[in-house]
Design an enzyme around this catalytic site. Structure first.
Site, PDB file in Angstrom:
ATOM      1  N   GLY A   1       0.859  -1.309   0.349  1.00 46.45           N
ATOM      2  CA  GLY A   1       0.289  -0.388  -0.059  1.00 46.45           C
ATOM      3  C   GLY A   1       0.735   0.669  -0.031  1.00 46.45           C
TER       4      GLY A   1
ATOM      5  CG  HIS B   1      -0.169  -6.655   5.439  1.00 50.23           C
ATOM      6  ND1 HIS B   1       0.113  -6.190   7.027  1.00 50.23           N
ATOM      7  CD2 HIS B   1       0.655  -5.398   4.317  1.00 50.23           C
ATOM      8  CE1 HIS B   1       0.311  -4.547   6.648  1.00 50.23           C
ATOM      9  NE2 HIS B   1       0.603  -4.020   5.296  1.00 50.23           N
TER      10      HIS B   1
ATOM     11  CB  CYS C   1       4.942   5.362  18.865  1.00 55.56           C
ATOM     12  SG  CYS C   1       5.861   4.442  20.737  1.00 55.56           S
TER      13      CYS C   1
HETATM   14  C1  LIG Z   1      -1.514  -0.634   6.332  1.00 62.14           C
HETATM   15  C2  LIG Z   1      -2.057   1.293   5.539  1.00 62.14           C
HETATM   16  C3  LIG Z   1      -1.177   1.561   4.070  1.00 62.14           C
HETATM   17  C4  LIG Z   1       0.457   0.402   3.826  1.00 62.14           C
HETATM   18  O1  LIG Z   1       0.182  -0.766   3.309  1.00 62.14           O
HETATM   19  P1  LIG Z   1       1.710  -1.118   3.852  1.00 62.14           P
HETATM   20  O2  LIG Z   1       1.135  -2.797   2.452  1.00 62.14           O
HETATM   21  O3  LIG Z   1       1.482  -1.459   4.557  1.00 62.14           O
HETATM   22  O4  LIG Z   1       2.440  -0.900   2.806  1.00 62.14           O
HETATM   23  C5  LIG Z   1      -2.150   2.521   3.047  1.00 62.14           C
HETATM   24  N1  LIG Z   1      -2.958   3.123   4.085  1.00 62.14           N
HETATM   25  C6  LIG Z   1      -3.523   2.618   4.701  1.00 62.14           C
HETATM   26  C7  LIG Z   1      -4.952   3.332   4.532  1.00 62.14           C
HETATM   27  C8  LIG Z   1      -3.468   1.725   5.319  1.00 62.14           C
HETATM   28  O5  LIG Z   1      -4.607   0.577   6.444  1.00 62.14           O
END
Ligand SMILES: *Cc1c(COP(=O)(O)O)cnc(C)c1O
Length: 395
Positions: free
Chosen positions: A74, A204, A328
Site C-alpha cells: 500500500g 496484508h 509511536c
Molecule cells: C496499512 C495501510 C497502508 C500501507 O500499506 P502497506 O502495505 O503496509 O505498505 C496504507 N494506507 C492505509 C489506510 C493502511 O491502513
C-alpha cells in the site's frame, strides 16, 4: 507451562492470512519458479499465475486487468500514485489536495512534493472524522492536478464520501486517487461506477501476504513511473514480480470481495458485543469516529485519563494485542494526527486504544479481554499523570 492465549485485536495493522490464501501461495512456491518475463515454459507458467491474479483483482474492483499493477504494498502504491500523477501533470499545475487524516504514506509523499515546489492543501475533518467536502470545493483552483482522499480511515474507521469527491474532481478535470487499503473487503468499490482514477490496495490488510499491493491506474491517466528499470508490469513498474505473493493477494481480494455482507454481519455483531461489554464494565469512555458511516471492524475508544501506551503494554502481558490511536515516535507517546485533526484534546488522544476485529474474532475473545481490560484501565488510571494533573479523583 500452559501456553498463553493470544487474542488479536489489531487487524488494521495486519491480518492473519486466510487458509485458502496460504494454500494457493504454497502451491505457487512449490510448483512455479520461473521468471514471468521469460519466454520458455517455466516463465510462461509464472506469467499465467500473474495473469490470473490480475484478473481476480480487476474483477474485485470493476477494472480491466490491464489497469492493475502489482507493487510492494500500500505504501508504494500511494507513493506512486501521488508522486506519479503530480509529476506527470506538472505542466498543468502544481497544486494537490489531500486530507489531514491520511496514512503517512500519503502525507509524507505530499510533503516530499512540497519540498520540490508543489503546493498541498490538507483538508480538515469534522469531529467524527468526515472530510469537509465544502473545503475541497473551496480549495480547487486552476493549478489543482490531484485530489487524494482515503476511502476509509484506518484509525477511527470513518468512511469518506468518495463518490461525491470523485464527481467533483471529474467536473474540475482533476485526477482523483483514493487509498482504499482499509476499505477493500469492507465496502463494495467499483472504480468505474464511482469514477476513481487510481486506487491503492495492500495484501496484508485483507488476509493476504505482506509486501505486496496493487495500484489501479485508469486507462489513459497521466502518471509517471516510480520504479525505473526493466519492462515488467506493462513497462509501468520495474522489478521481477513476487509471483507467490501476488497469487496470495489475488486469492485474498477474491475472498473478501465475495463475502463483504457476510463478513460485515459478523463484524457488526462482534463490535456491538464488544461495545456493550466495555461500556458496561468501564466508565468515562468515548467512542471515536462516525456512528454509522463506518468500518464495522473498528472500535476506537478514548479511556479518560488512562494513557494508551500503558494500557497497550499491560494488555500485551495478558496476550491481548491492540494498538494506540497514536503513532509511536521514538518511544514518545505522540498524539495521533487523526484524533488531533478531529479536535480531540491531547490527553484524550493519548488515552485512546484502537481495537480492530477480523472474520476470525469471536465473542470468547471479547469475554477474555473485557474483564482484563477493566482491571488494567483501573490500574493505569490510579497512577495516571493526566488524572493527577486534571485533579480527577473519581474515575
Ligand atoms: C496499512 C495501510 C497502508 C500501507 O500499506 P502497506 O502495505 O503496509 O505498505 C496504507 N494506507 C492505509 C489506510 C493502511 O491502513
Amino acid at each position: 507451562m500452559e501456553k498463553q492465549r493470544v487474542v488479536y485485536f489489531d487487524n488494521a495493522s495486519t491480518t492473519p492470512m486466510s487458509n485458502e490464501v496460504y494454500r494457493e501461495m504454497i502451491d505457487a512456491y512449490g510448483s512455479v519458479y520461473g521468471n514471468p518475463s521469460s519466454i520458455y515454459k517455466a516463465g510462461r507458467d509464472a506469467g499465467e499465475l500473474l495473469a490470473k491474479a490480475r484478473e481476480r483483482v480487476a474483477k474485485a474492483i470493476g477494472a480491466k486487468p490491464s489497469e492493475i499493477f502489482f507493487t510492494s504494498g500500500g505504501s508504494e502504491s500511494n507513493n506512486w500514485a501521488i508522486k506519479g500523477i503530480a509529476k506527470a501533470n506538472r505542466d498543468k499545475g502544481n497544486h494537490i489536495i489531500t486530507s489531514a487524516i491520511e496514512h503517512p504514506s500519503v502525507l509524507e509523499s505530499c510533503r516530499a512534493l512540497e519540498r520540490e515546489g508543489f503546493k498541498v492543501t490538507y483538508i480538515p475533518v469534522d469531529e467524527m472524522g468526515v472530510i469537509k467536502y465544502s473545503e475541497i470545493v473551496k480549495a480547487i483552483g486552476p493549478d489543482t492536478v490531484l485530489i487524494s482522499i482515503m476511502t476509509a480511515n484506518n484509525e477511527v474507521g470513518t468512511i469518506q464520501p468518495i463518490r461525491a469527491i470523485a464527481e467533483l474532481a471529474k467536473a474540475n478535470e482533476v485526477a482523483f486517487h483514493t487509498d482504499a487499503v482499509g476499505a477493500i473487503g469492507a465496502i463494495d468499490i467499483n472504480v468505474k461506477e464511482i469514477g476513481i482514477d487510481s486506487l491503492s490496495i495492500s495484501g496484508h490488510k485483507i488476509y493476504g501476504p505482506k509486501g505486496v499491493g496493487v495500484l489501479y491506474v485508469r486507462e489513459g491517466l497521466k502518471i509517471q513511473k516510480l520504479i525505473d528499470g526493466g519492462h515488467q508490469e506493462n513497462d509501468m513498474r520495474a522489478g521481477t514480480e513476487n509471483v507467490p505473493a501476488i497469487v496470495g493477494l489475488g486469492k485474498a481480494i477474491e475472498e473478501v470481495t465475495e463475502n463483504i455482507e457476510e463478513n460485515n454481519k459478523h463484524l457488526r455483531s462482534i463490535r456491538k458485543y464488544f461495545l456493550k461489554q466495555v461500556s458496561t464494565l468501564i466508565h468515562n469512555i468515548s467512542l471515536n469516529g462516525h456512528p454509522t458511516q463506518r468500518l464495522q471492524g473498528n472500535a476506537s475508544i478514548s479511556f479518560e485519563a488512562a494513557e494508551g501506551e500503558a494500557v497497550t503494554v499491560m494488555l500485551d502481558r495478558e496476550g491481548i494485542c491492540v494498538s494506540t490511536g497514536s503513532a509511536c515516535a521514538t518511544g514518545l507517546n505522540a498524539p495521533s494526527h487523526v484524533l488531533m485533526a478531529m479536535g480531540k484534546e491531547v490527553e484524550d488522544a493519548i488515552s485512546t486504544i484502537r481495537f480492530t476485529f477480523s472474520k476470525y474474532t469471536t465473542k470468547e475473545d471479547i469475554d477474555y479481554m473485557a474483564e482484563r481490560l477493566r482491571k488494567i484501565v483501573k490500574k493505569v488510571r490510579s497512577i495516571s499523570a493526566i488524572r493527577i494533573y486534571k485533579n480527577k479523583v473519581e474515575l
